[in-house]
Write a protein that holds these residues in place. Structure first.
Motif, PDB file in Angstrom:
ATOM      1  N   ARG A 599       9.279  -0.642 -21.090  1.00  0.00           N
ATOM      2  CA  ARG A 599       9.382  -2.045 -21.533  1.00  0.00           C
ATOM      3  C   ARG A 599      10.780  -2.593 -21.250  1.00  0.00           C
ATOM      4  NH1 ARG A 599       6.571  -0.334 -26.199  1.00  0.00           N
ATOM      5  NH2 ARG A 599       8.520  -0.432 -27.418  1.00  0.00           N
ATOM      6  N   GLN A 600      11.798  -1.792 -21.524  1.00  0.00           N
ATOM      7  CA  GLN A 600      13.164  -2.255 -21.255  1.00  0.00           C
ATOM      8  C   GLN A 600      13.373  -2.570 -19.777  1.00  0.00           C
ATOM      9  OE1 GLN A 600      15.667   0.901 -22.634  1.00  0.00           O
ATOM     10  NE2 GLN A 600      15.581   0.296 -24.782  1.00  0.00           N
ATOM     11  N   LEU A 601      12.663  -1.853 -18.917  1.00  0.00           N
ATOM     12  CA  LEU A 601      12.833  -2.005 -17.477  1.00  0.00           C
ATOM     13  C   LEU A 601      11.796  -2.945 -16.869  1.00  0.00           C
ATOM     14  CD1 LEU A 601      13.476   1.775 -16.692  1.00  0.00           C
ATOM     15  CD2 LEU A 601      15.193  -0.048 -16.850  1.00  0.00           C
ATOM     16  N   SER A 602      11.319  -3.878 -17.660  1.00  0.00           N
ATOM     17  CA  SER A 602      10.261  -4.770 -17.176  1.00  0.00           C
ATOM     18  C   SER A 602      10.718  -5.615 -15.989  1.00  0.00           C
ATOM     19  CB  SER A 602       9.783  -5.684 -18.312  1.00  0.00           C
ATOM     20  OG  SER A 602      10.874  -6.452 -18.812  1.00  0.00           O
ATOM     21  N   ASP A 607      10.972  -0.112  -7.147  1.00  0.00           N
ATOM     22  CA  ASP A 607      11.285   1.148  -6.484  1.00  0.00           C
ATOM     23  C   ASP A 607      12.280   1.997  -7.274  1.00  0.00           C
ATOM     24  OD1 ASP A 607      13.391  -0.570  -6.105  1.00  0.00           O
ATOM     25  OD2 ASP A 607      13.788   0.044  -4.033  1.00  0.00           O
ATOM     26  N   LEU A 608      12.544   1.621  -8.523  1.00  0.00           N
ATOM     27  CA  LEU A 608      13.415   2.432  -9.374  1.00  0.00           C
ATOM     28  C   LEU A 608      12.742   3.779  -9.645  1.00  0.00           C
ATOM     29  CD1 LEU A 608      15.987   2.548 -11.257  1.00  0.00           C
ATOM     30  CD2 LEU A 608      14.472   1.774 -13.092  1.00  0.00           C
ATOM     31  N   HIS A 609      13.497   4.856  -9.461  1.00  0.00           N
ATOM     32  CA  HIS A 609      12.976   6.193  -9.730  1.00  0.00           C
ATOM     33  C   HIS A 609      13.310   6.593 -11.171  1.00  0.00           C
ATOM     34  CE1 HIS A 609      12.101   7.797  -5.516  1.00  0.00           C
ATOM     35  NE2 HIS A 609      12.411   6.522  -5.365  1.00  0.00           N
ATOM     36  N   VAL A 610      12.332   7.094 -11.891  1.00  0.00           N
ATOM     37  CA  VAL A 610      12.500   7.551 -13.264  1.00  0.00           C
ATOM     38  C   VAL A 610      12.173   9.044 -13.298  1.00  0.00           C
ATOM     39  CG1 VAL A 610      11.841   7.242 -15.673  1.00  0.00           C
ATOM     40  CG2 VAL A 610      11.799   5.279 -14.106  1.00  0.00           C
ATOM     41  N   GLU A 611      13.110   9.820 -13.848  1.00  0.00           N
ATOM     42  CA  GLU A 611      12.918  11.271 -13.922  1.00  0.00           C
ATOM     43  C   GLU A 611      13.153  11.740 -15.353  1.00  0.00           C
ATOM     44  OE1 GLU A 611      14.806  15.435 -12.072  1.00  0.00           O
ATOM     45  OE2 GLU A 611      15.652  13.481 -11.550  1.00  0.00           O
ATOM     46  N   THR A 612      12.294  12.592 -15.851  1.00  0.00           N
ATOM     47  CA  THR A 612      12.458  13.173 -17.180  1.00  0.00           C
ATOM     48  C   THR A 612      13.382  14.381 -17.100  1.00  0.00           C
ATOM     49  OG1 THR A 612      10.230  12.474 -17.778  1.00  0.00           O
ATOM     50  CG2 THR A 612      11.254  14.141 -19.162  1.00  0.00           C
ATOM     51  N   LEU A 613      14.348  14.447 -18.038  1.00  0.00           N
ATOM     52  CA  LEU A 613      15.268  15.575 -18.113  1.00  0.00           C
ATOM     53  C   LEU A 613      14.838  16.482 -19.252  1.00  0.00           C
ATOM     54  CD1 LEU A 613      18.639  13.635 -17.650  1.00  0.00           C
ATOM     55  CD2 LEU A 613      17.224  14.734 -15.899  1.00  0.00           C
ATOM     56  N   LEU A 614      14.707  17.765 -18.969  1.00  0.00           N
ATOM     57  CA  LEU A 614      14.229  18.727 -19.953  1.00  0.00           C
ATOM     58  C   LEU A 614      15.359  19.620 -20.436  1.00  0.00           C
ATOM     59  CD1 LEU A 614      10.910  19.795 -18.198  1.00  0.00           C
ATOM     60  CD2 LEU A 614      11.305  17.890 -19.792  1.00  0.00           C
ATOM     61  N   ASP A 615      15.137  20.254 -21.558  1.00  0.00           N
ATOM     62  CA  ASP A 615      16.124  21.160 -22.130  1.00  0.00           C
ATOM     63  C   ASP A 615      16.460  22.268 -21.129  1.00  0.00           C
ATOM     64  OD1 ASP A 615      17.825  22.157 -24.094  1.00  0.00           O
ATOM     65  OD2 ASP A 615      16.283  23.516 -24.865  1.00  0.00           O
ATOM     66  N   GLY A 616      17.757  22.595 -21.051  1.00  0.00           N
ATOM     67  CA  GLY A 616      18.188  23.587 -20.075  1.00  0.00           C
ATOM     68  C   GLY A 616      18.579  22.967 -18.753  1.00  0.00           C
ATOM     69  N   HIS A 677      23.599  -2.168 -11.580  1.00  0.00           N
ATOM     70  CA  HIS A 677      24.089  -2.640 -12.881  1.00  0.00           C
ATOM     71  C   HIS A 677      23.306  -3.855 -13.360  1.00  0.00           C
ATOM     72  CE1 HIS A 677      26.660  -5.047 -15.569  1.00  0.00           C
ATOM     73  NE2 HIS A 677      26.945  -3.877 -16.088  1.00  0.00           N
ATOM     74  N   ASP A 678      23.129  -4.834 -12.471  1.00  0.00           N
ATOM     75  CA  ASP A 678      22.524  -6.105 -12.871  1.00  0.00           C
ATOM     76  C   ASP A 678      21.033  -5.985 -13.165  1.00  0.00           C
ATOM     77  OD1 ASP A 678      25.011  -7.151 -12.487  1.00  0.00           O
ATOM     78  OD2 ASP A 678      24.550  -8.114 -10.569  1.00  0.00           O
ATOM     79  N   HIS A 679      20.339  -5.082 -12.483  1.00  0.00           N
ATOM     80  CA  HIS A 679      18.882  -5.011 -12.614  1.00  0.00           C
ATOM     81  C   HIS A 679      18.395  -3.822 -13.433  1.00  0.00           C
ATOM     82  CE1 HIS A 679      18.144  -8.328  -9.827  1.00  0.00           C
ATOM     83  NE2 HIS A 679      19.096  -7.826  -9.062  1.00  0.00           N
ATOM     84  N   VAL A 680      19.292  -2.884 -13.730  1.00  0.00           N
ATOM     85  CA  VAL A 680      18.872  -1.706 -14.493  1.00  0.00           C
ATOM     86  C   VAL A 680      19.730  -1.515 -15.737  1.00  0.00           C
ATOM     87  CG1 VAL A 680      18.513   0.797 -14.443  1.00  0.00           C
ATOM     88  CG2 VAL A 680      18.016  -0.571 -12.401  1.00  0.00           C
ATOM     89  N   VAL A 681      21.021  -1.327 -15.550  1.00  0.00           N
ATOM     90  CA  VAL A 681      21.895  -0.926 -16.657  1.00  0.00           C
ATOM     91  C   VAL A 681      21.928  -1.971 -17.771  1.00  0.00           C
ATOM     92  CG1 VAL A 681      24.265  -0.326 -17.290  1.00  0.00           C
ATOM     93  CG2 VAL A 681      23.299   0.511 -15.143  1.00  0.00           C
ATOM     94  N   VAL A 682      21.990  -3.248 -17.416  1.00  0.00           N
ATOM     95  CA  VAL A 682      22.122  -4.284 -18.444  1.00  0.00           C
ATOM     96  C   VAL A 682      20.897  -4.367 -19.350  1.00  0.00           C
ATOM     97  CG1 VAL A 682      23.703  -5.696 -17.097  1.00  0.00           C
ATOM     98  CG2 VAL A 682      21.258  -6.068 -16.869  1.00  0.00           C
TER      99      VAL A 682
END
Length: 692
Positions: A599-602, A607-616, A677-682
C-alpha cells in the motif's frame, strides 16, 4: 585529555582567537548519528535567552561567535564541526557548552570512538578527548570553554543526559513553548489511537551521570514553512517540534516541551509565481549574466567576482563559508585581481577576502578554477609563500573537484622554520551551491533582498555556461578501467583502479550535497571502515574489490528515512542499482506487513523489485511490484521462516561516457538516486512512526 581535565588555550597555540571544535563517532553498522548543540551561559550557569541555544534549527550566532558547520565526511565516518570566534563571545558569557544528542531512542553507548578534537585558526590540532563510558544516554556533554583570569580554557566533561536534548536545554534555562504542547500531544495520541486527554503527563528531564539508566529520549525535529519573498517573512529557524519515542505501545508519552528560537527568516516560496512572460522564449533579466563568457579565464574572473560580492552582501552566507576557513566574525570586504609583489613577477590571485575585527585583520587569498581545469600546484605554492611572508592567514582554492580525506588536491610544501602558519583550504562549487540552497530554501536569511541575491547566485552557478557545475568527469582512468573489466585484464594493484575509486567517492559526496540541499536534510556517505583505517589503504582495498567484482558500491544515509540507501554500479553488466533495506515492525503479522508495504508503494514504479529478508541474512522470496500488487502474500516464505525485513531495489542502465552529458555516467547516477528517492523512499514510514 582525560575526563575532568582542563587546559588553557593560550598554552596550546598563539592562534586561538578563532577555533574549530569537531565532534566525531563511528558505528559498526554505519548508521550511528547525532546532532550537535552549543549553549552560551552566564556566571549562574544559565542562558541569557533562548537565542543562546544553538542547534541544527538555529545554527549561527548573529555576531558570528558561534557557527555550526554541519557534518564533514572523514576516513572512518563523519565529523560535526563548529567554529567559535572567542573574541566575539559577549562579555557576560562565562561558559560555552558543547553537546550532542541522538534521536529515535538511540544511545551514545551504541557508538564507538566518541570523541571531541580542537584545532586553532590555522587548522592545527591542539587536543583530543575520547569518551569511553558514554552509556545509555540520549544527550552528551563533550566539553566546555570557560573564562579564567581573562583567558579561555577548555574542560573535558563527558557526562550524559538520559532525557536527551530537551532535558539538557531545560537544565540550562532554555525556555519552552507551552502553547504548542496540546497540539503535539494530540498528534501523538491520534497516531496511537488514544484520545488526547489520555496522554500521560510531561516526561521529567533530569541530568544524570553517564552510567546506564532509564531510557527516556526525545528528539527535536525541524519543521519549515516557506512563504513568498514579500512583506511577511517565513519562520526560520522555526520552533522545533518534539517527538517522544515511547518504549511502551500501550502508554505513549506526551512530548517534552520544545526549545524555542525567536528569529524569523525569509526563504524562497515552495512554488514559483506564475511568470508574466508571453511565452517560454522570454528570458527573465538576471543580475549575473553568463552569455558573454567566452573563455575559461572569463569564467574564473566572473565566478570569483560573483561569489565574493554575494558573500560580502549576505552576511549569513559569507560567514557560513568563511567560518570554515577559520575567519573571525567581523566586517568583511572582498577584492578581485589584486596584484601582490613576488620577486620580479607580481602575482595576481583571483580574489582576496579580508575580515576586520577589533582592529585586527584576517586575510585569505583565493585561487579559482572552473570547468574541468585542475588547480596548479606551482600557483598554490606561490600564493602560500606570499601569504606566509605577508602575514596572511589562509589560501582558499575553489574548483569543481571535491577534496577527499587523505587525498589533497594540491601538495604544498611548508617551511617549518616560519613562525607564521598559513592554512590551505579547499571549497568545491558543489559546496557553495549546497550552502546557498540550505539558506534560501530551508533555513532562511535576514531579508528578501538577501534571498534574491542567493537565488541569482544559484542560477549563475547552475547555468551551463558558468563552468561551476561541480564534479563532472570520472577522469582519464575511467575508460581503460571499464575496458579492463570487460575483457578481464584489469589486475589488482593497478593505480588506475584507485583513481576510479577516488572519482566514485567524489561523485557520491557531490550527490549527497545536491540531494541534501534540495531536501534540507542531512545526506551523508556511510563509511564502514574500521576505526583508524588509513583512507589510502581503504581506497586501495576498494580498488582491488573493483578489479575482482567489477562493481562500485556506496551507501548514503538520508535523515528521516527508515534505512540506508545503497548505490551500486556494476561495470560488467552496465547496470545501476539503488536499494534500501527496511526492518519489519516489532509487532504484527507477516501478511499484514506485506500488505502495508505494498500500500505504501502504490505510486512506486511497477518495475520495483521487492525481496524478503530472512533471519540469518538469507534472501527470501522476491518479485516485482507489478506482480505483487494483486497478491502481496506471494512475497512471504512458504516455510514460515522468520522475516527480518524487506529490500526494495530499482535498476537502470548506466551512462557510457565518463562525463555528465545526457549519455554520461554521472548524469545516470544522479537520475537513478533522484528516481529512487522521489518514487520509493519518500513513501516509506519515517523512523519511529507509530502507524501500524
Amino acid at each position: 585529555m582525560v575526563k575532568g581535565a582542563n587546559v588553557g588555550l593560550a598554552a596550546l597555540s598563539e592562534d586561538v582567537g578563532s577555533v574549530m571544535v569537531s565532534l566525531g563517532w563511528s558505528s559498526p553498522t554505519g548508521e550511528g548519528d547525532a546532532d550537535v548543540s552549543v549553549l552560551l551561559l552566564t556566571a549562574d550557569g544559565k542562558v541569557r535567552s533562548d537565542a543562546d541555544f544553538y542547534f541544527y534549527n538555529n545554527p549561527v550566532a548573529a555576531d558570528g561567535s558561534v557557527q555550526l558547520l554541519g557534518k564533514t565526511p572523514t576516513s572512518d565516518g563523519n565529523e560535526d564541526r563548529i567554529t567559535f570566534d572567542l573574541t566575539a563571545i559577549p562579555a557576560d558569557v562565562e561558559q560555552v557548552v558543547v553537546a550532542a544528542s541522538r534521536y529515535n531512542g538511540a544511545r551514545f553507548g551504541d557508538l564507538d570512538d566518541v570523541r571531541v578534537t580542537l584545532a586553532d585558526g590555522s587548522g592545527e590540532g591542539l587536543l583530543r578527548f575520547s569518551i569511553e563510558d558514554a552509556g545509555a544516554v540520549g544527550a552528551l556533554l563533550f566539553g566546555e570553554f570557560y573564562r579564567r583570569a581573562g583567558d579561555w580554557k577548555f574542560r573535558a566533561i563527558g557526562q550524559g543526559y538520559e532525557s536527551g536534548l530537551a532535558g539538557l536545554a531545560q537544565d540550562y534555562g532554555v525556555d519552552v513553548d507551552d502553547d504548542a504542547e496540546e497540539a503535539e500531544a494530540a498528534e501523538v495520541a491520534v497516531a496511537a489511537d488514544v484520545p488526547p486527554e489520555e496522554t500521560p503527563s510531561e516526561v521529567a528531564a533530569e541530568p544524570v551521570a553517564t552510567e546506564a539508566g532509564p531510557e527516556a529520549k526525545t528528539e527535536i525535529e525541524a519543521v519549515g514553512v516557506a512563504v513568498p519573498l514579500v512583506a511577511v517573512p517565513a519562520p526560520g529557524p522555526v520552533p522545533a517540534v518534539e517527538r517522544i519515542v515511547s518504549e511502551s505501545v500501550e502508554a505513549p508519552a506526551k512530548p517534552v516541551p520544545r526549545p524555542r528560537t525567536a528569529k524569523k527568516k525569509v526563504t524562497l516560496p515552495k512554488v514559483a509565481k506564475k511568470s508574466l512572460a508571453e511565452n517560454d522564449s522570454w528570458r527573465p533579466a538576471r543580475l549575473f549574466p553568463v552569455s558573454a563568457l567566452k573563455s575559461d579565464r572569463d569564467r574564473e574572473t566572473r565566478a570569483t567576482s560573483v561569489l565574493l560580492s554575494v558573500m560580502a552582501q549576505v552576511p549569513e552566507f559569507g560567514r557560513r563559508l568563511t567560518a570554515g576557513f577559520g575567519a573571525p566574525a567581523g566586517r568583511m570586504e572582498m577584492f578581485t585581481e589584486v596584484s601582490l609583489p613576488n620577486g620580479d613577477t607580481p602575482r595576481r590571485p583571483d580574489g582576496v577576502i579580508r575580515v576586520e575585527r577589533a582592529g585586527k585583520l584576517w586575510t585569505a587569498l583565493v585561487e579559482t578554477k572552473t570547468n574541468g581545469n585542475a588547480l596548479k600546484p606551482d600557483q598554490v605554492q606561490a600564493y602560500t609563500e606570499i601569504a606566509a611572508r605577508r602575514g596572511y592567514e589562509a589560501v582558499i582554492t575553489l574548483s569543481n573537484d571535491v577534496e577527499l580525506d587523505g587525498s589533497p588536491l594540491v601538495d604544498v610544501k611548508t617551511d617549518g622554520r616560519r613562525k607564521h602558519k598559513v592554512a590551505l583550504r579547499h571549497l568545491s562549487w558543489a559546496d557553495v551551491a549546497h550552502q546557498a540552497q540550505m539558506l534560501i530554501r530551508h533555513e532562511g536569511v535576514g531579508n528578501a533582498a538577501h534571498a534574491w541575491l542567493l537565488q541569482e547566485l544559484l542560477h549563475y552557478l547552475q547555468h551551463e555556461n558558468s563552468g561551476c557545475h561541480g564534479f563532472q568527469n570520472m577522469g582519464p582512468a575511467w575508460v581503460p578501467v571499464r575496458n579492463g573489466i570487460d575483457d578481464e585484464t584489469l589486475c589488482q594493484g593497478d593505480r588506475r583502479a584507485v583513481e576510479v575509486v577516488e572519482s566514485w567517492e567524489r561523485l557520491v559526496r557531490q550527490v549527497c550535497l545536491r540531494l541534501g540541499g534540495e531536501l534540507g536534510q542531512k545526506v551523508l556517505p556511510v563509511q564502514r571502515a574500521k576505526r583508524g583505517t588509513d583512507p589510502r589503504v581503504r581506497r586501495a582495498a576498494l580498488a582491488d574489490q573493483l578489479c575482482l567484482a567489477g562493481r562500485l558500491d556506496s551507501e548514503l544515509r538520508i535523515e528521516g528515512t527508515p534505512g540506508i540507501l545503497a548505490l551500486s554500479a556494476d561495470l560488467r553488466t552496465g547496470k545501476l542499482r539503488t536499494s534500501i533495506e527496511i526492518a519489519v515492525p516489532e509487532q504484527g503479522y507477516p501478511l499484514t506487513w506485506a500488505k502495508r508495504l505494498i500500500r505504501q508503494l502504490s505510486d512506486a514504479p511497477a518495475d520495483l523489485h521487492v525481496e524478503t529478508l530472512l533471519d540469518g541474512h538469507v534472501g527470501g522470496p522476491r518479485g516485482t511490484l507489478e506482480r505483487l500488487r494483486p497478491e502481496p502474500g506471494d512475497i512471504l516464505p512458504k516455510n514460515n521462516a522468520e522475516i527480518t525485513g524487506f529490500r526494495l531495489s530499482l535498476f537502470r542502465s548506466m551512462g557510457n561516457t565518463r562525463g555528465s552529458a545526457e549519455s554520461g555516467f554521472i548524469r545516470s547516477v544522479d537520475e537513478a538516486v533522484d528516481r529512487f528517492h522521489d518514487h520509493v523512499v519518500v513513501h516509506l514510514d519515517r523512523p519511529g512512526s507509530t502507524r501500524r
